[in-house]
Write a protein that holds these residues in place. Structure first.
Motif, short mmCIF file in Angstrom:
data_model
loop_
_atom_site.label_atom_id
_atom_site.label_comp_id
_atom_site.label_asym_id
_atom_site.label_seq_id
_atom_site.Cartn_x
_atom_site.Cartn_y
_atom_site.Cartn_z
N PHE A 228 -0.18 -77.44 22.92
CA PHE A 228 -1.57 -77.58 23.30
C PHE A 228 -1.76 -78.87 24.08
N ASP B 45 -13.59 -74.80 24.47
CA ASP B 45 -14.40 -75.76 25.22
C ASP B 45 -15.45 -76.34 24.28
N ASN C 227 -11.90 -79.92 26.71
CA ASN C 227 -11.32 -78.60 26.93
C ASN C 227 -9.92 -78.55 26.35
N TYR C 228 -9.73 -77.76 25.28
CA TYR C 228 -8.42 -77.57 24.66
C TYR C 228 -7.77 -76.31 25.24
N SER C 229 -6.47 -76.40 25.52
CA SER C 229 -5.70 -75.25 25.99
C SER C 229 -4.48 -75.08 25.07
N SER D 279 -7.18 -68.69 23.48
CA SER D 279 -6.18 -69.53 24.13
C SER D 279 -6.78 -70.85 24.60
N SER D 280 -8.10 -70.98 24.53
CA SER D 280 -8.76 -72.23 24.92
C SER D 280 -10.02 -72.41 24.09
N TRP E 129 -5.32 -81.25 26.11
CA TRP E 129 -6.77 -81.28 26.32
C TRP E 129 -7.12 -82.19 27.49
#
Length: 286
Positions: A39, A84, A70-72, A81-82, A41
């Motif tokens: 992950f 926000d 924003n985390y991915s 998968s993300s 961000w």
């Protein structure tokens, strides 16, 4: 941070205002979620503040800031998968003298952090920090401080810390870190004044970012908690009395990502490897 102001004799100061904007990024790192995942961000944040002061240690102000993180995730996390996360913070720093050689401060604050789509009313937490500082010598100001903060799971956390501002040589200073607009938590900063306009530093802090997850569209709700200890090198350029530009780069260590359901039950808790972190902050004062 409000508590790091110097203790001085009363002196009229005109009202002031400031605007700042920041962007930060944490690079991809491995996190052991189920069979392993990665992950990263990115974060943007803007803040406006105003202050009315009667002296260098007697003032009242307001700070309003907001942004998004924003985390991915590499292969998905809690059904996505993300993530926000929208953020908002309002604080009211107040400083006042206590005797001739000391000053106190209190900063009530309201925080909001929730995934886009989450109920607005459920993402708020409240808290305050306060402390007192004594001028021990012309070069040293020190004192205790305490913070109190509610959580999204109706818990209350208390955290003591030390405030210090120590000019131990002509160009070296050790101080409580005031933080970046894109950084949270009290820290410690060692700074070297290379020139009149350029400062180099080393800063570390413990950070814990708690946010509400969206429970709409059939997704599970709950709370995410991202905690780590960033250690960064900083470069601060002050070309004028009104403009400061700061860049930082380093690593987030001791990282942990935790997910709890809406009842506060732990769903998963995963440590993640040290991750690169860097960013830029600009501040304009009037």
């Amino acid at each position: 941070m409000a508590g790091t102001a110097a203790v001085a004799q009363p002196e009229d100061i005109a009202p002031s205002a400031a605007f700042s904007g920041a962007a930060a990024f944490q690079g991809s790192t491995e996190v052991d979620m189920k069979n392993g995942d990665t992950f990263q961000w990115s974060r943007s944040y803007f803040q406006a503040s105003g202050m009315i002061a009667q002296s260098r240690v007697s003032s009242v102000g307001i700070e309003i800031g907001g942004g998004q993180t924003n985390y991915s995730f590499g292969s998905g996390f809690v059904g996505r998968s993300s993530i926000d996360v929208n953020e908002l913070k309002v604080s009211f720093p107040i400083r006042f003298p206590v005797g001739e050689r000391s000053a106190a401060f209190i900063v009530p604050q309201i925080n909001y952090a929730a995934e886009s789509g989450a109920d607005l009313s459920d993402g708020f937490t409240y808290g305050a920090i306060g402390g007192i500082m004594w001028r021990v010598s012309p070069d040293l100001v020190i004192g205790p401080a305490m913070g109190v903060q509610t959580s999204l799971l109706d818990e209350t956390v208390f955290f003591p810390f030390l405030l210090i501002d120590w000019q131990f040589s002509d160009r070296w200073r050790l101080a409580t870190g005031s933080g970046f607009a894109a950084s949270r938590g009290a820290g410690l900063r060692l700074a070297f004044e290379a020139t009149d306009t350029w400062e180099l530093g080393l800063e570390t802090r413990y950070e814990e970012f708690e946010f509400l997850l969206d429970d709409s569209h059939g997704r599970a709700g709950g709370t995410g908690v991202d905690s780590s200890t960033p250690i960064v090198l900083t470069s601060r350029w002050t070309p004028s009395d009104t403009l400061t530009i700061t860049g930082f780069a380093g690593a987030a260590v001791n990282g942990q990502f935790k997910f709890e359901d809406a009842n506060g039950n732990e769903v998963s808790q995963s440590d993640y490897d040290p991750a690169p972190i860097f960013g830029l902050l600009a501040r304009l004062e009037f």
